[in-house]
Design a protein around this motif. Structure first.
Motif, short mmCIF file in Angstrom:
data_model
loop_
_atom_site.label_atom_id
_atom_site.label_comp_id
_atom_site.label_asym_id
_atom_site.label_seq_id
_atom_site.Cartn_x
_atom_site.Cartn_y
_atom_site.Cartn_z
N GLY B 348 36.22 72.98 54.85
CA GLY B 348 35.11 74.04 54.65
C GLY B 348 35.54 74.81 53.16
O GLY B 348 34.74 74.89 52.37
N LEU B 349 36.76 75.33 53.16
CA LEU B 349 37.06 76.04 52.15
C LEU B 349 36.95 75.34 50.75
O LEU B 349 36.57 75.76 49.73
N MET B 350 37.51 73.82 50.90
CA MET B 350 37.65 72.93 49.49
C MET B 350 36.17 72.94 48.93
O MET B 350 35.85 72.93 47.89
N PHE B 351 35.25 72.73 50.09
CA PHE B 351 33.71 72.20 49.77
C PHE B 351 33.44 73.60 49.09
O PHE B 351 32.57 73.58 47.83
N LEU B 352 33.59 74.79 49.78
CA LEU B 352 32.86 75.85 48.98
C LEU B 352 33.58 76.19 47.69
O LEU B 352 32.73 76.79 46.92
N GLY B 353 34.96 76.12 47.63
CA GLY B 353 35.55 76.10 46.49
C GLY B 353 34.89 74.92 45.27
O GLY B 353 34.53 75.89 44.15
N SER B 354 34.53 74.14 45.68
CA SER B 354 33.95 73.12 44.77
C SER B 354 32.71 73.48 44.29
O SER B 354 32.11 73.46 43.12
N GLY B 355 31.96 74.06 45.37
CA GLY B 355 30.66 74.69 45.05
C GLY B 355 30.81 75.83 44.11
O GLY B 355 29.96 76.17 43.05
N SER B 356 31.89 76.61 44.16
CA SER B 356 32.01 77.81 43.17
C SER B 356 32.33 77.25 41.87
O SER B 356 31.64 77.85 40.98
N VAL B 357 32.86 76.14 41.94
CA VAL B 357 33.15 75.57 40.34
C VAL B 357 31.86 75.03 39.84
O VAL B 357 31.61 75.15 38.82
N ILE B 358 31.12 74.29 40.81
CA ILE B 358 29.98 73.82 40.14
C ILE B 358 28.89 74.76 39.63
O ILE B 358 28.08 74.75 38.79
N HIS B 359 28.96 75.75 40.48
CA HIS B 359 28.21 77.02 40.09
C HIS B 359 28.45 77.57 38.54
O HIS B 359 27.78 77.83 37.78
N ALA B 360 29.91 77.67 38.43
CA ALA B 360 30.45 78.15 37.20
C ALA B 360 30.20 77.11 36.29
O ALA B 360 29.75 77.55 34.88
N MET B 361 29.99 75.88 36.61
CA MET B 361 29.99 74.83 35.43
C MET B 361 28.61 74.63 35.09
O MET B 361 28.22 73.56 34.40
N GLY B 362 27.75 75.24 35.72
CA GLY B 362 26.46 75.21 35.71
C GLY B 362 25.67 73.74 36.08
O GLY B 362 24.83 73.25 35.52
N GLY B 363 26.32 73.47 37.27
CA GLY B 363 26.06 72.03 38.05
C GLY B 363 26.45 71.14 37.69
O GLY B 363 26.25 69.86 38.18
N GLU B 364 27.49 71.04 36.85
CA GLU B 364 28.35 69.70 36.49
C GLU B 364 29.21 69.54 37.80
O GLU B 364 29.95 70.33 38.19
N GLN B 365 29.45 68.02 37.74
CA GLN B 365 30.13 67.88 39.06
C GLN B 365 31.22 66.63 38.61
O GLN B 365 31.89 66.45 39.44
#
Lengths: 526, 687
Positions: B348-365
Motif C-alpha cells: 500500500g505504501l509503495m503504491f501510494l508512493g508511486s502515486g506521489s511520484v506520478i503526481h509530481a511527474m505530471g502523470g508520467e509513469q
C-alpha cells in the motif's frame, strides 16, 4: 362463492372498460387527455391489484378469490377465475408494467395515440385473463385474444419491417396455439370418457391424471403452444423480429408479460395435469433450456443492434425459467417464478432504456455510440444498475432468482449446474460489453445533436420505480418467496400424487428413479 | 461493543450513498469529509472490537451477530450474519485502517479530478463490500462481498472511462473474475448439496465446519479445488492473473487499496477461513502451494523488465500473493495471513508512493523518464525506500518476518523445491524492487525540462499517510517475532481460528501417534536451523540489491564488469528479455486460444440463427406462399379453365345446334346451367 367481492373479474375487465372509455369518450385530437386517462386507468388497475396481496392468505395452497359462473354447461365450460401465489405475482407484474408501458409511450407514439392506448389496455386485460382463468377453455379464449391487440401494436406502430414481424409473430403463436387446442380437446374427451365428466375445469381435471403414454402426446401438444411463447429454442426466431420492430411499450409488455404466458402455462397446466410426462420429459426440457441459455447468450454476444441484443438475451434468460420449472423441485420452481418476475422487471427496464435512447436519436446501432455516460450520467446510472440486475449481481433481484434456479438444477442433477453457470458467465460478457461500448470511451454519438436531451421527470420516475423493485427483491425477497410458498409446495405435491395415481406410472417412475439417483428419489418418488 | 459490528460496513455504505446521490452538488471538501469520516469511524469501531476481543478469553473469541434474514425458502434459510473472530478482526483492521489512510491520501491525489464525488462514492462502496466479504458468517454473504468488490474494482479500474484502455482493463478484470467466480459458486453448490445429503441445509461456517467430516476426501478435494479457482481469479494467480497488471489503468489509490492491500487478498482470506476444508483435502493444498509458488516466481521474472512504475508494483503484487498462497497451501495459515497484513502495509505504501511520484511527474509513469527524484521529494523517497526494504525482506522490517516465516514453514513441512523456488523469488524481488528505487529516485533526472521544473513534494494530506504506512511497514513485523514460547503473537492470536485445520495438517505430517514426538523433535532443531535459514534469505536479498545497484545505482556502476549493464544484458539475452518483456505472451495466447474462438463461435451461432433456424421459418413461409400461388394458378387455369372450356364447349356445340334449331335464349341458358350443375354436382359427389 356468491356475494363475495368479485375482485378478479373487476381486475380483468376494468382495463377493457377503460379502453372502451378512451375509445368512446375522448377525442382523438386531445392527446393529453388520452395519455392521462390511460395513465389513470393503469394506475387504478394497479391499485386494485394491490387488493390481492393485502387479502392473500399465505397458508392457503389452493385458489383464492374464486369466481365461478355457468357458461356453456353442455360442454362443461364455465367462467371460472381464481388466483394462487403464483398467479398473484404475475398479476402484480402485469398491472405494474402496464403503467411503465403507458409512461413509455407518452411521446414515443406519434400517431393514433388513442387506438394505441386502448390496445395496450386490451393486452393487459387479456393477459390478466390468462393468468386468472381456471377453466381451460376460458384460458384458451384469453390466450388467443392476447394475440390480437399485440399484433396490431407491432403491425401499426412498429419500425421498418413491422408487417413481416407482426405476421411472423402471429403465425408462430397461432400455429403453436392450435396444437395446444388439439391437446386440450384430447384431454377433455379422454377425461370425459374415463370419468364420465366432460369438463374444462382445471381443478377437476387435476384430480384424474391420464395414462402416461397419452400424457406424452398431450405434453408435446401443450409444449408447442407454450414453448413458442416462452420462446424456447428453436422456436424463438419470431422474438428478435417482434421485439426489434415493436414500439418501446410493445417490447416492454411483450418481454414482461407475454413471454410469461408460456412459462406460466407450463407451471399451471403441464406440470399438474401431465405429471408423468413432465417427469419423463424433464431431462429433454432441461437440455432444451440449457441450449437456450448458452446458445441464446452466444448469439446475444454477436448482436450489433441494441434492441436485438436485449431480445436475444431474453431467450437466454427465459431458458433459466424453463430450467427451474423442469428441475421439478421446490427450489427450482421458486427460482423460476422469481426469474419470471425478474425478467419482467429487468428486461422490461432494458427495453425501456433502449427505447428512451432510440426516441432521442432514432438509432439502435451499438457502433453509433460511445462514451454516452458523459452526456447522460443519470441515464448511465440507471442502465448500469439494470445491467447488474440482469446479470444476477448480488443485492439485485437477478441474484435471488438465478441462485434458486441453480440450487434447483444442482439438486436435480449436479452437472446441470455447470452449463448454467457458463450461461451466467456469458450473461456478464454480453451485458458488460454492451455497457462498455455504448457508455464508456470518448463521447461520440454518430450523426446526432451535440447534446442529447437529458432524462425528464417522467422518464426518471419510470426508471427509478423499476430500480426500487430491483433492489427491493434483491435485498428482501422473503415476502415474495412466502407468497408462492404454499402454492408451489402444493404443486409439487400434486405432481407427486398424480404420478402415483396413474397405474402405469409406478413402472415408469421406478425406472426414472433409478436414472435420477437418490436425491430425485426423495424429491419426486416416495 | 461487538453487537455494533454492523456499523462497520454500514458507515462506508452510507458514505457511498450520500456521495452518490448528492456528491455532485456538495463540493469537494464535503465529499472528501463524508467519505473519510465514514472510514475513520468504521476503523475506530473495528479497533475497539479488536481490543474487546483481546480482553475475552480465547474460547469466547468467536461471536456471531445476525443482522437480518435475507432469503428464506423452504429448508433454505439465509441470514446476513457477521462473524467476529481473530481472523476477521485482523482483516477489518487492515481494510478500515489502510483504507482510511488511502481515503485521506486520495483527497490530495484526486483533487483535480472533476469526478471527485464519483471516485469517493465507488471507493466507499468498495470498502462496504470488502467488509461484507471478511465479516460474513456464511458463504453467501462472503459471495455477496466477493462479487461486490469485483464490481467496484471494475468501476474503479475503468474510472477514467473515456480512455479505451481503462474501460478495456475494467472489463477484462470483471470477466476474468467472473470466470473465477464460476468455479467458486459451483464449489459452494457442491458443498451445500453434499451437506444437504446429510441433513445440513446451512451455509454458515459454523455448521459447515462442524459437519465437514461427513464428506469424503475426494468430494472435499473437488469442492476446495473449485473454491480455489475462485481464489485464482480474485487474487490474480496462474492462470487468471492476467487482469491485475492491466488494472493499473485505475487511479493509483485504487491500485493501492484494491489491487494491493485488500481485494486481491480475498482469496487468501477465503482459504484461511476454510482452513479446515483445505487441510482435509491435502491434494488441493499441494495444488494451491504449487500454483502459488509458480505465480510468485513467474510474476517476479516479469517484474524484472517492466518500465512502468505501477506495472512493476503490479507484478510484484501478483508475486507476493503467490507467497501467501504457498503459505496457506502448505498449511501455514498464520504465516499467510501475517504476510497478507505486512504486504498491505508495504505494498500500500509503495503504491501510494508511486502515486506521489506520478503526481509530481505530471502523470508520467515510465521509469526511464524519471531518476534523481530523491532530491525533489524527500518524504516520498524515504518512505518508498522503507517499503522496498520491507518487501526485499531485510530485517527488522515487516516483510522480513512474514516472508521468512513462509519460507521456513515450507522448508520445515518438507516442501524443499517450493522453498528453493521461494528463495529464488526472494532474490528476484529484492533485485527488481531496488532496480525500481534506483531508477526512480537516484541518478540524473531524465524527465524533460518542463516536468523537471514542476517537480515538487506532494501536499501533507498525501505524505502523512505515507509516513504512517512507512512506520507500519517498518514495525508491523513485531507481531511475527517469536517472543513467546509457543510461537509469535500472530500465532497466539490466530490460533483459535486455525487450530482445527492445523491439527489435521500436523496429524498428517507426523503420521498418526507421533505428533508429540515430532513436535518435540522439530522444536529442538527449530532454533538453529531457522536462524541459518534467516541468514540465507537475508544474504540472497542483499545479493539481489547488490546486483541491482551495480546495474542502476550511479555510484556503484563503475564497479560492475563491462557486460553488466542493462543494455548489454538485454542484448545478450535478447530472446529471454523479449519473452519477459511481453509477459510470456500469455495475453496473446489467451486471445488466440480462448477469446477469438469464442467470438467466432458467437458469430457462427448468430449466422446459424439467421441462416438456418430463421431460414427454415422463412423457407416454410416461402413454400407456403409458393403453394398458395400454385393453387391460385391451378384454380385459374385448371379448375376455372375446365369450367370455362366446358362453357366454351357448350356454347360451341350449341352454336352447332343453332344451325339445326331456331334458338331461344332460354334454351341456351338452360343447357348451360344444366351442364354446369352436372359438373359441380359431379365434383361434389366425388367423381
Amino acid at each position: 362463492m356468491t356475494g363475495q367481492f368479485p375482485i378478479l373479474s373487476i381486475l380483468t375487465f376494468f382495463p377493457v372498460a377503460g379502453a372502451l372509455f378512451v375509445i368512446f369518450f375522448i377525442k382523438k385530437e386531445s392527446l393529453n387527455a388520452i395519455r392521462w386517462s390511460a395513465l389513470g386507468i393503469s394506475v387504478i388497475e394497479f391499485l386494485l391489484s394491490l387488493y390481492l396481496p393485502f387479502t392473500f392468505n399465505m397458508t392457503e395452497p389452493g385458489f383464492q378469490w374464486v369466481e365461478r359462473h355457468e357458461w356453456i354447461t353442455r360442454f362443461g365450460m364455465s367462467y371460472f377465475l381464481g388466483a394462487d401465489g403464483i398467479s398473484l405475482l404475475l398479476v402484480l407484474l402485469t398491472t405494474f408494467m402496464t403503467i411503465i408501458c403507458v409512461l413509455a409511450s407518452w411521446t414515443d407514439i406519434k400517431t393514433k395515440m388513442k387506438s394505441f392506448m386502448a390496445l395496450l389496455l386490451f393486452t393487459e386485460a387479456f393477459s390478466l385473463g390468462v393468468f386468472l382463468s381456471l377453466d381451460f377453455f376460458l384460458f384458451y379464449v384469453f390466450w388467443e385474444a392476447v394475440l390480437i391487440p399485440m399484433v396490431f401494436i407491432i403491425g401499426i406502430w412498429g419500425g421498418g419491417r413491422k408487417l413481416y414481424a407482426s405476421i411472423k409473430f402471429f403465425l408462430f403463436t397461432f400455429i403453436g396455439s392450435l396444437f395446444m387446442l388439439v391437446g386440450v380437446l384430447v384431454l377433455y374427451f379422454y377425461h370425459g370418457k374415463t370419468t364420465g365428466v366432460y369438463t374444462f375445469d382445471l381443478t377437476v381435471l387435476m384430480q384424474h391424471p391420464l395414462a402416461p403414454a397419452l400424457q406424452v402426446w398431450i405434453f408435446v401438444a401443450f409444449f408447442l403452444g407454450f414453448a413458442v411463447k416462452v420462446p424456447m429454442f428453436p422456436l424463438h426466431t419470431w422474438l428478435p423480429d417482434a421485439h426489434t420492430e415493436a414500439p418501446t411499450a410493445g417490447s416492454i409488455i411483450l418481454a414482461a408479460v407475454l413471454l410469461k404466458l408460456g412459462t406460466y402455462g407450463f407451471v399451471r397446466f403441464s406440470l399438474p395435469l401431465l405429471p408423468n410426462a413432465s417427469i419423463q420429459l424433464a431431462p429433454v426440457m432441461i437440455w432444451a433450456a440449457i441450449i437456450a441459455i448458452i446458445y441464446g447468450a452466444l448469439v446475444t454476444i454477436a448482436q450489433k443492434d441494441m434492441k436485438k441484443l436485449v431480445a436475444y438475451s431474453s431467450v437466454s434468460h427465459m431458458g433459466f425459467v424453463m430450467l427451474g420449472i423442469f428441475a421439478l423441485n421446490i427450489e427450482g420452481l421458486k427460482g423460476s417464478i422469481v426469474q419470471m418476475i425478474n425478467h419482467g422487471i429487468s428486461t422490461g427496464a432494458l427495453f425501456l432504456l433502449v427505447g428512451m435512447l432510440y426516441e432521442r436519436t432514432h438509432d439502435r446501432q451499438i457502433d453509433s455510440y460511445s462514451g454516452l455516460f458523459k452526456a447522460m450520467p443519470v441515464y448511465g446510472a440507471f442502465f448500469v444498475i439494470t445491467v447488474l440486475s440482469s446479470m444476477g449481481f448480488p443485492v439485485t433481484n437477478g441474484f435471488i432468482g438465478e441462485l434458486l434456479v441453480l440450487l434447483g438444477a444442482y439438486k436435480a442433477q449436479w452437472y446441470y449446474a455447470v452449463p448454467v453457470a457458463v450461461g451466467v458467465l456469458l450473461g456478464a460478457v454480453y451485458l458488460l460489453w454492451l455497457f462498455q461500448r455504448v457508455f464508456l470511451g470518448e463521447y461520440s454519438c454518430k450523426g446526432h445533436a451535440e447534446h442529447l436531451p437529458l432524462l425528464n421527470l417522467r422518464e426518471k420516475v419510470s426508471c427509478a420505480s423499476l430500480i426500487v423493485l430491483i433492489f427491493w427483491i434483491g435485498v428482501c425477497p422473503t415476502p415474495m418467496l412466502k407468497v408462492m410458498d404454499a402454492s408451489l409446495n402444493n404443486l409439487v405435491k400434486i405432481v407427486e400424487r398424480n404420478t402415483q395415481k396413474s397405474a402405469l406410472a409406478a413402472v415408469t417412475l421406478a425406472e426414472e428413479n433409478q436414472r435420477y439417483g437418490t436425491t430425485q428419489n426423495q424429491g419426486a418418488g416416495k | 461493543m461487538i453487537q455494533l459490528v454492523w456499523l462497520i460496513p454500514l458507515l462506508p455504505l452510507i458514505g457511498s450513498v450520500i456521495n452518490g446521490l448528492f456528491g455532485k452538488r456538495m463540493g469537494k471538501t464535503a465529499v472528501g469529509l463524508v467519505a473519510c469520516v465514514a472510514m475513520v469511524a468504521s476503523f475506530l469501531i473495528s479497533l475497539s472490537i479488536f481490543i474487546k476481543i483481546l480482553s475475552l478469553p480465547v474460547a469466547e473469541r468467536s461471536v456471531e451477530v445476525t443482522v437480518f434474514n435475507w432469503i428464506t425458502s423452504g429448508a433454505f434459510k439465509l441470514d446476513v450474519t457477521f462473524l467476529i473472530d481473530p481472523l476477521s478482526t485482523i482483516m477489518i483492521l487492515i481494510v478500515t485502517g489502510v483504507g482510511s489512510l488511502i481515503h485521506i491520501y486520495s483527497i490530495g491525489y484526486m483533487h483535480h479530478d472533476k469526478s471527485f464525488w464519483r471516485f469517493f462514492c465507488y471507493l466507499n462502496l468498495f470498502v462496504f463490500f470488502m467488509l461484507m466479504l471478511v465479516l460474513g458468517a456464511n458463504y453467501l454473504v462472503m459471495f455477496l462481498g466477493w462479487e461486490g468488490v469485483g464490481l467496484c474494482s471494475y468501476l474503479l479500474i475503468g474510472f477514467w472511462y473515456e480512455k479505451k484502455s481503462a474501460s478495456d482493463a475494467g472489463k477484462k478484470a470483471f470477466v476474468v473474475n467472473r470466470v473465477g467466480d464460476f468455479g467458486f459458486i459451483l464449489g459452494l453448490f457442491l458443498l451445500f448439496w453434499s451437506l444437504a445429503g446429510h441433513g445440513i441445509t446451512s451455509l454458515s461456517y459454523k455448521e459447515v465446519f462442524a459437519n465437514i467430516h461427513h464428506l469424503d476426501p475426494s468430494m472435499l478435494t473437488i469442492i476446495t479445488l473449485l473454491l480455489f479457482v475462485g481464489a485464482t481469479g480474485k487474487s490474480a494467480q496462474i492462470p487468471l492473473y492476467v487482469w491485475l497488471p492491466d488494472a493499473m489503468e485505475g487511479p493509483t489509490p485504487v491500485s493501492a487499496l484494491i489491487h494491493a492491500a485488500t481485494m486481491v487478498t480475498a482469496g487468501v482470506y477465503m482459504i484461511a477461513r476454510n482452513n479446515l476444508l483445505f487441510s482435509l483435502a491435502p491434494y488441493t493444498g499441494e495444488v494451491v502451494a504449487v500454483v502459488g509458488i509458480l505465480t510468485a516466481f513467474f510474476a517476479a521474472t516479469m517484474g524484472l523488465v517492466q518500465n512502468d512504475i505501477k506495472k512493476v508494483l503490479a507484478y510484484s503484487t501478483v508475486s507476493q500473493l503467490g507467497y501467501m498462497f504457498t503459505a496457506v497451501g502448505v498449511g501455514a495459515y498464520t504465516a499467510g495471513v501475517f504476510h497478507l497484513m505486512t504486504h498491505a502495509f508495504f505494498k500500500g505504501l509503495m503504491f501510494l508512493g508511486s502515486g506521489s511520484v506520478i503526481h509530481a511527474m505530471g502523470g508520467e509513469q515510465d521509469m526511464r523518464k524519471m531518476g534523481g527524484l530523491h532530491g525533489h521529494m524527500k518524504t516520498t523517497s524515504w518512505t518508498f525506500i522503507i517499503g522496498a526494504i520491507a518487501i526485499a525482506g531485510m530485517p527488522p522490517f515487516s516483510g522480513f518476518w512474514s516472508k521468512d516465516e513462509i519460507l521456513w514453514e515450507t522448508f520445515e513441512k518438507g516442501h524443499h523445491y517450493i522453498w528453493a523456488l521461494g528463495l529464488l523469488t526472494a532474490f528476484l524481488t529484492a533485485f527488481y524492487m531496488f532496480r525500481q528505487v534506483f531508477m526512480t529516485f537516484t541518478g540524473r533526472c531524465r524527465a524533460d525540462h518542463h516536468t523537471q521544473h514542476h517537480l515538487h513534494e506532494s501536499p501533507k494530506i498525501m505524505t502523512v499517510p505515507l509516513i504512517i504506512l512507512a512506520v507500519l511497514a517498518a514495525t508491523g513485523g513485531i507481531i511475527g517475532i517469536p517472543f513467546f514460547e509457543e510461537g509469535t503473537a500472530a500465532h497466539h492470536f490466530l490460533n483459535s481460528v486455525f487450530s482445527s485445520g492445523q491439527h489435521v495438517v500436523n496429524h498428517a505430517v507426523a503420521g498418526g501417534g507421533h505428533v508429540a514426538n515430532a513436535a518435540g523433535e522439530s522444536e529442538a532443531i527449530h532454533g538453529g536451523l531457522e536462524l541459518i535459514m534467516m541468514g540465507v534469505s537475508v544474504a540472497v536479498g542483499l545479493f539481489g540489491i547488490f546486483l541491482a545497484a551495480l546495474l542502476y545505482y550511479e555510484p556503484m556502476k563503475k564497479f560492475a564488469p563491462s557486460f553488466w549493464t542493462p543494455e548489454n544484458l538485454a542484448a545478450r539475452f535478447k530472446g529471454l528479455h523479449t519473452l519477459l518483456y511481453n509477459k510470456y505472451y500469455v495475453d496473446e495466447i489467451y486471445d488466440a486460444l480462448i477469446i477469438n474462438p469464442i467470438k467466432r463461435l458467437c458469430w457462427y451461432c448468430w449466422r446459424f440463427d439467421l441462416g438456418v433456424i430463421d431460414g427454415i421459418v422463412n423457407g416454410a413461409g416461402w413454400v407456403t406462399r409458393l403453394v398458395a400461388w400454385l393453387m391460385h394458378k391451378f384454380d385459374v387455369y385448371i379448375v376455372d379453365g375446365t369450367i370455362n372450356s366446358s362453357a366454351t364447349f357448350v356454347s360451341w356445340t350449341s352454336s352447332f345446334w343453332r344451325r339445326l334449331q331456331s334458338g331461344y335464349l332460354q334454351n341456351y341458358a338452360l343447357v348451360f346451367v344444366i351442364g354446369l350443375l352436372l359438373i359441380i354436382g359431379g365434383a361434389l359427389l366425388g367423381w
